[in-house]
Scaffold this motif. Structure first.
Motif, PDB file in Angstrom:
ATOM      1  N   LEU A  32      -9.030 -12.121 -39.450  1.00 44.60           N
ATOM      2  CA  LEU A  32      -9.846 -12.834 -38.453  1.00 44.60           C
ATOM      3  C   LEU A  32     -10.218 -14.210 -38.995  1.00 44.60           C
ATOM      4  O   LEU A  32     -10.058 -14.467 -40.200  1.00 44.60           O
ATOM      5  N   SER A  33     -10.793 -15.037 -38.124  1.00 42.33           N
ATOM      6  CA  SER A  33     -11.223 -16.353 -38.594  1.00 42.33           C
ATOM      7  C   SER A  33     -12.276 -16.145 -39.687  1.00 42.33           C
ATOM      8  O   SER A  33     -13.114 -15.241 -39.573  1.00 42.33           O
ATOM      9  N   SER A  34     -12.235 -16.937 -40.694  1.00 39.30           N
ATOM     10  CA  SER A  34     -13.034 -16.891 -41.922  1.00 39.30           C
ATOM     11  C   SER A  34     -12.754 -15.689 -42.833  1.00 39.30           C
ATOM     12  O   SER A  34     -13.373 -15.548 -43.886  1.00 39.30           O
ATOM     13  N   GLU A  35     -11.794 -14.840 -42.470  1.00 40.00           N
ATOM     14  CA  GLU A  35     -11.238 -13.899 -43.452  1.00 40.00           C
ATOM     15  C   GLU A  35     -10.012 -14.596 -44.056  1.00 40.00           C
ATOM     16  O   GLU A  35      -9.389 -15.439 -43.390  1.00 40.00           O
ATOM     17  N   THR A  36      -9.617 -14.216 -45.281  1.00 41.24           N
ATOM     18  CA  THR A  36      -8.447 -14.853 -45.905  1.00 41.24           C
ATOM     19  C   THR A  36      -7.183 -14.045 -45.605  1.00 41.24           C
ATOM     20  O   THR A  36      -6.196 -14.587 -45.114  1.00 41.24           O
TER      21      THR A  36
END
Ligand code: GRG
Length: 309
Positions: A32-36
């Motif tokens: 997800l966004s802001s996961e790497t």
């Protein structure tokens, strides 16, 4: 016309299907966004822990108590999914060799058996964290104050003064840290209210929080949640004594063998069953002000007391 039990069974199955779909999406391999990145082995093990199994009773209680207050089903399902993630984490950690050391859960190998201990620890950590990620999302409720209240209450139900604290008391009662001591009935009730009761109470209170219910309605729902939470644990303890491993999908007879502190061990089967019936009455009495709108929740209380798995 369908009777209450048939209606309850249909609704439980419908919620279980919806929760399965949601959990499948939440545990997708895509970051997800802001996961790497989402490591494939951890995703696979989390999916093993959370998908395709379980009664999904806690999400069902969220959805049905929310329905008392005409809450949008999508938000109630998201709340229920967050709660189910916590429940699944607790089962994974509870099954570890350092805790209950179980090989079988929901009729399948436990996560540490299917993967390994380190992965199972990380599965628990990641499910727990994901639960709060989900609860903070706008789909849960448009009002951020409602979401913050749910996050706070879920944290209190799951942690030190709730489920995890109850697990600590349970391990202590087994004599893991000091000499084994026989617990009083009151101590057993407290331990169980924390270990199992807290998440079930949260499930019911969550419906009232989502519905911005007034104080009187919140008290009624909290009384119902407290009674069925106790009933659930007594029924579970009776199943450990009377159930069989195949039907339960987990080892039977383990509590008695470990000398666990349960009301069945303290009161005996007959008195424990009588207490269970009293709790169902208490749960139903708590719902009086909701009249027929709460029929499914009444059927749920009976199901919890009579379940065979
Ligand atoms: C490890 C922090 C930590 C806590 C563990 C809940 C718990 C605390 C341990 C689970 C052990 C256990 C079997 C407790 C009895 C009550 C219980 C939670 C039974 C399983 O719940 P169900 O019947 O399971 O709702 P399904 O598989 O249907 O979801």
């Amino acid at each position: 016309m369908k009777n209450d039990t048939a209606r309850f069974t249909d609704r439980l199955a419908a919620t279980a299907r919806d929760i399965e779909t949601l959990l499948d999406q939440l545990l997708s391999p895509a970051a997800l966004s802001s996961e790497t990145a989402r490591p494939p082995r951890l995703v696979a093990a989390m999916r093993h822990a959370a998908l395709d199994g379980g009664k999904r009773l806690r999400p069902f209680l969220v959805v049905e108590t929310a329905a008392l207050f005409d809450v949008d089903r999508t938000g109630a399902l998201m709340t229920g999914a967050a709660l189910e993630l916590i429940h699944c984490y607790s089962l994974v950690h509870d099954d570890l060799p350092a805790m209950d050391n179980d090989d079988l859960r929901r009729g399948r190998p436990t996560v540490h058996k299917a993967f390994d201990d380190a992965t199972a620890i990380l599965v628990g950590d990641s499910l727990l964290t994901l639960a709060f990620d989900v609860m903070a999302r706008a789909e849960v409720h448009p009002d951020a104050t409602v979401r913050a209240t749910l996050v706070l209450e879920l944290a209190r139900a799951s942690g030190l003064g709730g489920m995890a604290g109850g697990q600590m008391l349970d391990l202590a009662a087994e004599g893991r840290f000091e000499n084994k001591r026989t617990l009083s009935e009151k101590e057993i009730v407290t331990l169980q209210a924390m270990k199992t009761g807290a998440l079930i109470r949260f499930a019911c209170n969550a419906g009232a929080i989502l519905g911005k219910a007034d104080a009187a309605a919140r008290t009624s729902v909290a009384r119902y949640g407290s009674a069925i939470g106790q009933a659930f644990q007594i029924a579970d303890d009776l199943l450990d004594v009377e159930g069989d491993t195949k039907t339960l999908g987990k080892a039977a007879g383990k509590d008695a063998a470990a000398g666990k502190a349960t009301l069945v061990a303290t009161l005996g089967v007959d008195r424990a069953r009588a207490r269970l019936n009293e709790l169902v009455e208490e749960a139903n009495a708590a719902l009086a002000s909701f009249s027929e709108k709460s029929d499914t929740l009444r059927a749920a209380a009976r199901f919890i007391a009579e379940r065979r798995a």
